[in-house]
Scaffold this motif. Structure first.
Motif, short mmCIF file in Angstrom:
data_model
loop_
_atom_site.label_atom_id
_atom_site.label_comp_id
_atom_site.label_asym_id
_atom_site.label_seq_id
_atom_site.Cartn_x
_atom_site.Cartn_y
_atom_site.Cartn_z
N TYR A 164 -13.21 -44.72 24.78
CA TYR A 164 -14.42 -44.90 25.60
C TYR A 164 -14.28 -46.12 26.52
O TYR A 164 -15.24 -46.79 26.83
N MET A 165 -13.05 -46.43 26.94
CA MET A 165 -12.83 -47.66 27.70
C MET A 165 -12.28 -47.43 29.10
O MET A 165 -12.07 -48.38 29.83
N ARG A 172 -13.24 -49.45 32.54
CA ARG A 172 -14.22 -50.51 32.27
C ARG A 172 -13.50 -51.83 32.04
O ARG A 172 -12.42 -51.89 31.47
N VAL A 181 -13.31 -54.25 29.89
CA VAL A 181 -13.79 -54.42 28.52
C VAL A 181 -13.80 -55.89 28.09
O VAL A 181 -14.65 -56.29 27.28
N HIS A 185 -16.55 -50.62 22.28
CA HIS A 185 -15.28 -50.14 22.82
C HIS A 185 -14.42 -49.41 21.79
O HIS A 185 -13.23 -49.68 21.67
N SER A 233 -7.96 -53.99 19.71
CA SER A 233 -8.44 -54.76 20.84
C SER A 233 -7.85 -56.16 20.77
O SER A 233 -8.22 -56.95 19.91
N ARG A 268 -21.79 -47.46 22.39
CA ARG A 268 -20.78 -47.18 23.41
C ARG A 268 -21.35 -47.06 24.82
O ARG A 268 -20.68 -47.36 25.80
N HIS A 316 -16.40 -55.70 21.01
CA HIS A 316 -15.42 -54.62 21.08
C HIS A 316 -15.69 -53.56 20.02
O HIS A 316 -15.65 -52.36 20.28
#
Length: 357
Positions: free
Chosen positions: A209-210, A213, A215, A205, A78, A122, A201
């Motif tokens: 699972y992003m 979105r 984020v 994240h 991330s 999540r 994050h």
């Protein structure tokens, strides 16, 4: 006989952000020779050539004859500001992350480091996630005096970024261990907010699972509510606070005046109009680039204790670098900004012997 590892050679070049032409010139090696090595045509370059390339890269020769480095995939990391980073900066930062993993693996073989204690959040929204992790860690609505210390106690491995101001904080999971890299060239308040952002994050994240979105916005919301719980904010900041009151109150939560103003708006203490006026005052005063009454920078407790224990066996950062076949500057770049100050950690670096002249 050991074999020259082409992937390690590529890794070191990415870490130093050098083009093939630049490296060839620095090493005094013909570019055609370097191309043959880089493409694998020359699989066993001469000792003289490897020594010249190693010197230009600032890496020990031994580094290029070990097994592949377990490099990071950009999809598992991330990055706070990926769009503003060049390809070279991204590759160098990813390489820094891999070096942090190597250092952590070596330390973990010798010490029982804190086990990760980050639950999966999540499916939670950012505000609920901030409340949930505070409940999980049993810290209620209290301000967090040292966020780095707290995160380390919960198993997060925190290192320093040395790629300049353009490379922002990033985080990732590796083998069930959370890692975080902070840019300590920023203000202490910004680094602290970055750490909370990256915690968001790590909790919310996990890769896969992003999709669909926002984020970064979610991580910002998490950081704001995690560092400044609404209950504590309302109890300690007046409604419609002046800029002076915001400045005098920021130390309680360890965030910037701009971040505290935003938290006050989100918590209903500021109207939209009042918030806009406060933002104008913050900008005119120059507080977006120079933080007033800055807090003390947070430092690592974990790595300081580890280095102190290693020092008892006469292990310095230099000997650690030698055992890992890494240059000393790479170990320093991982730890320098997250340790307290140079004077207190200088003894962990081997000093040259004195000579009578």
């Amino acid at each position: 006989m050991a074999t020259f590892n082409l992937s390690r050679f590529a890794f070191a070049r990415k870490r130093r952000q050098l083009t093939k032409k630049e490296l060839a010139e620095m090493a005094g090696v013909a570019q055609a020779t370097l191309t043959r090595i880089d493409t694998g045509i020359t699989s066993a370059p001469s000792n003289e050539t490897v020594a010249a390339l190693a010197k230009a890269l600032g890496y020990p020769v031994d580094f290029f004859y070990l097994d592949d480095v377990d490099e990071l995939d950009i999809r598992q990391v991330s990055f706070r500001s990926l769009k503003s980073m060049t390809a070279k900066q991204t590759e160098a930062a990813l390489a820094s992350g891999a070096l942090g993993c190597i250092f952590n693996d070596w330390i973990s073989e010798r010490f029982n480091l804190p086990a990760p204690n980050l639950p999966e959040l999540r499916v939670e929204d950012p505000v609920s996630s901030a409340s949930a992790i505070r409940r999980h860690w049993g810290i209620g609505f209290r301000p967090i005096p040292n966020l780095v210390k707290l995160l380390e106690s919960k198993g997060v491995r925190i290192f320093t970024l040395a790629e300049g101001k353009d490379v922002d904080a990033f985080s990732f999971w590796r083998d069930g261990v959370p890692f975080m890299f902070l840019n300590t060239l920023k203000s202490p308040e910004r680094s602290r907010f970055d750490a909370a952002h990256e915690l968001g994050h790590l909790l919310m994240h996990v890769h896969g699972y992003m999709d669909g979105r926002d984020v970064e916005r979610e991580a910002d919301l998490f950081a704001s509510h995690f560092l400044v719980p609404r209950e504590d904010l309302i109890a300690h900041l007046p409604s419609a606070p002046s800029l002076k009151q915001v400045i005098s109150s920021k130390h309680r939560w360890g965030i910037s005046v701009a971040a505290l103003a935003r938290s006050a708006k989100d918590s209903g203490l500021l109207s939209d109009w009042h918030y806009r006026e406060l933002c104008k005052q913050i900008a005119v005063a120059g507080y977006r680039t120079s933080e007033p009454n800055s807090i003390e920078r947070e430092s690592s407790v974990l790595w300081r204790k580890v280095l102190e224990e290693l020092w008892k066996d006469r292990h310095t950062k230099e000997t650690i670098a030698q055992k890992l076949s890494l240059p000393l500057d790479e170990i320093n770049s991982l730890l320098k900004g997250i340790l307290s100050d140079g004077s207190r950690t200088q003894r962990y670096v081997q000093q040259p012997p004195l000579r009578v002249i």
